[in-house]
Motif scaffolding. Sequence first.
Motif, short mmCIF file in Angstrom:
data_model
loop_
_atom_site.label_atom_id
_atom_site.label_comp_id
_atom_site.label_asym_id
_atom_site.label_seq_id
_atom_site.Cartn_x
_atom_site.Cartn_y
_atom_site.Cartn_z
N PRO A 83 50.59 2.26 -8.00
CA PRO A 83 49.27 3.23 -8.10
C PRO A 83 47.95 1.81 -7.06
CG PRO A 83 49.61 4.11 -9.44
CD PRO A 83 50.39 3.06 -9.50
N GLY A 84 47.07 0.68 -8.05
CA GLY A 84 47.00 -0.02 -7.67
C GLY A 84 47.00 -0.32 -5.89
N ASP A 85 48.32 -0.81 -6.09
CA ASP A 85 48.66 -1.63 -4.69
C ASP A 85 49.28 -0.81 -3.51
OD1 ASP A 85 48.82 -3.74 -6.51
OD2 ASP A 85 50.79 -3.71 -6.87
N GLY A 86 48.45 0.87 -3.74
CA GLY A 86 48.40 1.16 -2.44
C GLY A 86 49.64 2.40 -2.55
N GLY A 87 50.36 2.29 -3.58
CA GLY A 87 51.14 3.28 -4.18
C GLY A 87 50.66 4.94 -3.81
N ILE A 88 51.25 5.98 -3.81
CA ILE A 88 50.16 7.51 -3.80
C ILE A 88 50.85 8.17 -4.65
CG2 ILE A 88 49.46 9.57 -2.35
CD1 ILE A 88 48.71 6.58 -0.99
N PRO A 89 50.42 8.65 -5.38
CA PRO A 89 51.31 8.56 -6.71
C PRO A 89 51.06 10.19 -6.97
CG PRO A 89 48.38 7.60 -7.40
CD PRO A 89 49.60 7.29 -6.23
N GLU A 90 50.10 10.49 -6.63
CA GLU A 90 49.77 12.55 -6.23
C GLU A 90 51.26 13.43 -5.78
OE1 GLU A 90 46.58 10.81 -5.42
OE2 GLU A 90 47.73 10.45 -5.32
N LEU A 91 52.76 12.12 -5.05
CA LEU A 91 53.80 12.45 -3.89
C LEU A 91 54.36 12.48 -4.85
CD1 LEU A 91 53.67 9.96 -0.85
CD2 LEU A 91 53.05 12.85 -1.38
N GLU A 92 54.17 11.92 -6.56
CA GLU A 92 55.45 12.09 -7.88
C GLU A 92 54.68 13.35 -8.72
OE1 GLU A 92 57.85 9.70 -7.87
OE2 GLU A 92 56.85 8.42 -5.78
N TRP A 93 53.89 13.68 -8.21
CA TRP A 93 54.18 15.37 -9.20
C TRP A 93 54.53 15.97 -8.46
CZ3 TRP A 93 48.02 16.76 -7.14
CH2 TRP A 93 46.81 15.75 -7.70
N THR A 94 54.76 16.67 -9.89
CA THR A 94 56.06 17.63 -10.04
C THR A 94 55.20 19.06 -8.69
OG1 THR A 94 56.72 17.51 -11.95
CG2 THR A 94 56.94 19.92 -11.60
N GLN A 95 56.11 19.26 -8.16
CA GLN A 95 55.46 20.23 -6.65
C GLN A 95 55.18 21.77 -7.64
OE1 GLN A 95 57.90 21.28 -3.41
NE2 GLN A 95 55.62 21.20 -2.12
N ALA A 96 53.97 21.83 -7.64
CA ALA A 96 53.69 23.68 -7.72
C ALA A 96 53.48 24.68 -6.83
CB ALA A 96 51.79 23.13 -8.85
N SER A 97 52.75 25.75 -7.38
CA SER A 97 53.09 27.09 -6.36
C SER A 97 51.74 26.55 -5.53
CB SER A 97 52.93 28.51 -7.30
OG SER A 97 51.09 28.01 -7.87
N GLU A 98 50.70 26.37 -5.74
CA GLU A 98 49.89 25.89 -4.24
C GLU A 98 49.67 24.79 -3.65
OE1 GLU A 98 47.46 22.44 -7.89
OE2 GLU A 98 46.38 25.23 -7.40
N ASP A 99 50.76 24.10 -3.36
CA ASP A 99 51.69 23.20 -2.74
C ASP A 99 52.11 24.01 -1.41
OD1 ASP A 99 50.80 21.41 -4.73
OD2 ASP A 99 52.49 20.54 -5.70
N VAL A 100 51.25 24.43 -0.87
CA VAL A 100 52.58 25.38 0.23
C VAL A 100 50.62 24.69 1.28
CG1 VAL A 100 53.09 27.80 1.12
CG2 VAL A 100 53.83 26.78 -1.01
#
Length: 159
Positions: A34-51
């Motif tokens: 995350p501190g080096d430009g990675g996008i940690p949100e893309l590692e989150w478990t997908q939820a119903s609102e992620d549409v």
Amino acid sequence: MKPRRRRSLVALIVGAVAIFVAGAAAGGLFTPRPGDGGIPELEWTQASEDVIFSTISGQDPSAGLEPDSVRFIANVENTLLYIGHQAGTTNVCLVVITTIEPRPSVTCGDTGVTAEVRDDFLVEVGPVDDGFRARIGPDLTEHRLSASVTAFYVPSPKV
């Protein structure tokens, strides 16, 4: 055990350990953090609102993103913000949907993305550096929306 056989065994073990250490070090160098430009949100478990929500019928419901990678970030100033990977790539994309323009606006880049929602509303995905802050000036307020998504805008007055 004979000395020659013992040396071969020791050399084999030392070689295996060296290969393991080198592989672990190389893996650490090429794994985004995350501190080096990675996008940690893309590692989150997908939820119903992620549409991706849009009122345009017949359009790609994922707005050109890999459906499994879409993550809802926030609703800011009547603007829906999503991130995800561009279909078929590892590029990071920011999807913006406003009440004025319900057609998704998609901006993609290798590791970071900047989208201009309006003249006075910018969204940055990835690390925000001092150069970026200097370019946008002091009039826009920084609002951290998630670990790697930051919005810069002047909040609308409460009515």
